[in-house]
Motif scaffolding. Structure first.
Motif, short mmCIF file in Angstrom:
data_model
loop_
_atom_site.label_atom_id
_atom_site.label_comp_id
_atom_site.label_asym_id
_atom_site.label_seq_id
_atom_site.Cartn_x
_atom_site.Cartn_y
_atom_site.Cartn_z
N THR A 170 0.85 -1.20 0.00
CA THR A 170 0.00 0.00 0.00
C THR A 170 0.88 1.25 0.00
O THR A 170 2.02 1.23 0.45
CB THR A 170 -0.91 0.07 1.25
N MET A 171 0.28 2.32 -0.53
CA MET A 171 0.95 3.60 -0.58
C MET A 171 1.29 4.07 0.83
O MET A 171 2.37 4.59 1.10
CB MET A 171 0.01 4.60 -1.26
N LYS A 172 0.32 3.86 1.73
CA LYS A 172 0.49 4.31 3.11
C LYS A 172 1.71 3.64 3.75
O LYS A 172 2.52 4.29 4.42
CB LYS A 172 -0.78 3.92 3.90
N ALA A 173 1.83 2.34 3.51
CA ALA A 173 2.96 1.62 4.09
C ALA A 173 4.28 2.10 3.48
O ALA A 173 5.29 2.24 4.17
CB ALA A 173 2.78 0.11 3.87
N ALA A 174 4.25 2.41 2.18
CA ALA A 174 5.48 2.89 1.52
C ALA A 174 5.90 4.23 2.12
O ALA A 174 7.08 4.45 2.42
CB ALA A 174 5.25 3.02 0.02
N VAL A 175 4.92 5.11 2.31
CA VAL A 175 5.22 6.43 2.89
C VAL A 175 5.76 6.27 4.31
O VAL A 175 6.75 6.90 4.70
CB VAL A 175 3.96 7.33 2.85
N ALA A 176 5.11 5.40 5.10
CA ALA A 176 5.56 5.19 6.48
C ALA A 176 7.00 4.67 6.51
O ALA A 176 7.82 5.12 7.31
CB ALA A 176 4.61 4.22 7.19
N LEU A 177 7.32 3.74 5.63
CA LEU A 177 8.68 3.21 5.57
C LEU A 177 9.68 4.31 5.23
O LEU A 177 10.71 4.45 5.88
CB LEU A 177 8.76 2.09 4.52
N LEU A 178 9.34 5.09 4.19
CA LEU A 178 10.28 6.14 3.75
C LEU A 178 10.44 7.21 4.83
O LEU A 178 11.54 7.74 5.04
CB LEU A 178 9.79 6.79 2.45
N ALA A 179 9.34 7.49 5.54
CA ALA A 179 9.40 8.51 6.58
C ALA A 179 10.21 8.02 7.78
O ALA A 179 10.75 8.82 8.54
CB ALA A 179 8.00 8.90 7.02
N SER A 180 10.33 6.69 7.91
CA SER A 180 11.02 6.13 9.08
C SER A 180 12.53 6.11 8.93
O SER A 180 13.26 5.82 9.86
CB SER A 180 10.53 4.70 9.33
N ASP A 181 13.02 6.38 7.72
CA ASP A 181 14.46 6.21 7.49
C ASP A 181 14.94 7.27 6.50
O ASP A 181 14.62 7.23 5.32
CB ASP A 181 14.71 4.81 6.91
N GLU A 182 15.72 8.21 7.00
CA GLU A 182 16.13 9.31 6.12
C GLU A 182 17.09 8.83 5.02
O GLU A 182 17.33 9.53 4.05
CB GLU A 182 16.76 10.46 6.92
N HIS A 183 17.65 7.64 5.18
CA HIS A 183 18.51 7.11 4.13
C HIS A 183 17.79 6.05 3.31
O HIS A 183 18.42 5.18 2.71
CB HIS A 183 19.80 6.54 4.74
#
Ligand SMILES: Cc1cc2nc3c(=O)[nH]c(=O)nc-3n(C[C@H](O)[C@H](O)[C@H](O)COP(=O)(O)OP(=O)(O)OC[C@H]3O[C@@H](n4cnc5c(N)ncnc54)[C@H](O)[C@@H]3O)c2cc1C
Ligand code: FES
Ligand code: FES
Lengths: 320, 158
Positions: A43-56
């Motif tokens: 899901t888009m939401k999960a992708a955003v959450a993952l990206l937001a959790s790791d600046e690298h």
């Protein structure tokens, strides 16, 4: 971190990718030796959450830029988020008379979509110029845009077409014109945790034609020395009533010079208008000098490419 | 080091493997599955020596990570001949001497097969463009193109 294995036997010793590193990020950027994690959210939401959790963290679409950069150690992400399992990212749908193209749709898929191709042949021809058949099987418009190479082929065509990038992030959705996403070599205006979800190609006015052309020293498998995208609309008496011109590889990001578009609007796109377009396009170019073309050469060729792209767009508008 | 467990089919066989996130599909095929027919020429998408089919699309296996191919169908050069019986393209490559060192050959065969499946009657120009991502240092390409066009004609029954 372990690096990619395998010796380079030199079979592929061609300048294709060096240009991207020339103009792309130079320093190794990232997590400094931390292990890389692979995630493929659905899901888009999960992708955003993952990206937001790791600046690298990095988005992985087709990987045709990302894997080359990983191997060259120009990036060292601690997380890659594969977006190809998210349905919306891979979909081509109709929306209010236009088309919405998921950011992870490949060149091969879009090229096989007859309806889109008949409306936006210039966008498709630009995307299909990227790499070989093999690269086409993977490469996406989202990756082409977000890799932010000044020479990215699909970007001037999307800008000329008036495409809108729909961006998803921790604060929700926002829409921005494609021309505002890449800000310079390897840099984008995307904020932490954001990714491009899709592109909207709005409903096209009747009698509109688009085209993209690039200059390369070979006929296949090379990076644009100059690229030009033109989209124009005619009225019933063949006068141009709207136009957009975008130039690639002649500045730190794709340009959309107003003067070049103005040279066409209100004219029958005759020789005088095309000559003015050429002049305006050349005047807008701010290219670098490198082994693939001198500054003077690129400036001159910019005018020629813009003119030829406009001629093709004109013929398509008359046929449309 | 995290290893990812991946299930996929390779040449019709269901397989499982473990891979590191940095390993490419090419690394997995060669180093984990010992399918060494797929070659590494550049590892940067330029030469096509690593060409395989991934869910029906021709791709460079050096630009795909192993972790990405879960549930995918992969076809490699090892799946091309039917036991001892060569695929018509393989036979024509021999007949036309379309190889010298042979390093590019698996990739070219996989790419050419993909072309003929889509287009049984390609022109010479279409063939050359389709194969533009497969580099060959030895042959000068002409014999390769002849072999592909001759195979196409034979497979059409001409
Ligand atoms: C042999 C070869 C030839 C090539 N020829 C050309 C060419 O002629 N013209 C040209 O323009 N390019 C060329 N390229 C470059 C590349 O193929 C294109 O830029 C391609 O469109 C990248 O798409 P991708 O899906 O593979 O991107 P990826 O490699 O997956 O991603 C590229 C970058 O964008 C980011 N990203 C990807 N998708 C998103 C998203 N939805 N939201 C936010 N960030 C995202 C990634 O994190 C990464 O930083 C070539 C590459 C190779 C290997
Ligand atoms: S090894 Fe993959 S393209 Fe050269
Ligand atoms: S036969 Fe040697 S590279 Fe092609």
């Amino acid at each position: 971190m372990t690096t990619f294995r395998g010796a380079n036997c030199g079979l592929g010793a061609k300048p294709v990718c060096s240009v991207f590193t020339d103009t792309g990020s130079n320093a190794t950027e990232g997590s400094g030796g931390v292990e890389m994690r692979y995630e493929a959210p659905e899901t888009m939401k999960a992708a955003v959450a993952l990206l937001a959790s790791d600046e690298h963290g990095r988005v992985l679409a087709g990987g045709t830029d990302l894997l080359v950069q990983l191997r060259a150690d120009t990036i060292e992400p601690s997380l890659v988020v594969d977006i190809k399992k998210i349905d919306e990212m891979c979909a081509i749908t109709r929306e209010n008379g236009g088309f919405r193209i998921g950011a992870a749709v490949t060149g091969a898929e879009l090229g096989e979509h007859e309806a889109f191709k008949s409306v936006w042949p210039g966008v498709v021809e630009a995307l299909e110029l990227i790499g070989s058949t093999q690269i086409q099987g993977r490469a996406t418009m989202g990756g082409n845009l977000c890799n932010a190479s000044p020479a990215a082929d699909s970007v001037p065509a999307m800008i000329a077409a008036g495409a809108i990038a729909t961006i998803e992030g921790p604060d929700g959705r926002r829409d921005v014109p494609v021309g505002e996403v890449a800000t310079g070599p390897g840099r984008t205006s995307l904020r932490a945790g954001e990714l491009v979800a899709s592109f909207l190609f709005p409903e096209q006015a009747p009698r509109t034609g688009d085209a993209y052309l690039r200059f390369i020293p070979r006929t296949e498998m090379d990076i644009a020395v100059v690229g030009a995208g033109v989209c124009l609309t005619l009225d019933d008496s063949d006068v141009c009533v709207a136009a957009k011109v975008s130039l690639g590889a002649v500045a730190a990001r794709a340009l959309a010079p107003e003067a070049a578009a103005k040279a066409l609007i209100g004219t029958p796109v005759d020789d005088a208008a095309l000559a003015e377009l050429s002049r305006a396009a050349s005047a807008a170019a701010q290219p670098i000098d490198d082994k693939r073309g001198t500054r003077e050469f690129r400036i001159q060729v910019t005018g020629v490419m813009a003119r030829r792209a406009a001629e093709t767009a004109l013929a398509r508008a008359k046929g449309a | 080091m995290t290893r990812y467990h991946v299930s996929a089919t390779v040449n019709g066989d269901e397989i499982d493997f473990l891979c590191e996130p940095e390993q490419t599909l090419l690394d997995v095929l060669r180093d984990e599955l010992h399918l060494t027919g797929t070659k590494e020429g550049c590892a940067s998408g330029d030469c096509g020596a690593c060409s395989v089919m991934l869910d029906g699309r021709l791709v460079c296996s050096c630009l795909v990570t192993g972790a990405e191919v879960g549930d995918c169908a992969i076809e490699t050069i090892e799946g091309m001949a039917d036991g001892e019986r060569l695929h018509p393209l393989q036979q024509k490559f021999l007949d036309h001497a379309a190889l010298q060192c042979g390093y590019c050959t698996p990739g070219l065969l996989v790419a050419a097969k993909a072309l003929l499946e889509r287009n049984p009657d390609p022109t010479e120009t279409e063939t050359r463009y389709w194969l533009a991502g497969n580099l060959c240092r030895c042959t000068g390409y002409d014999k390769i193109v002849r072999a592909v066009l001759d195979t196409a004609a034979e497979m059409r029954g001409e």
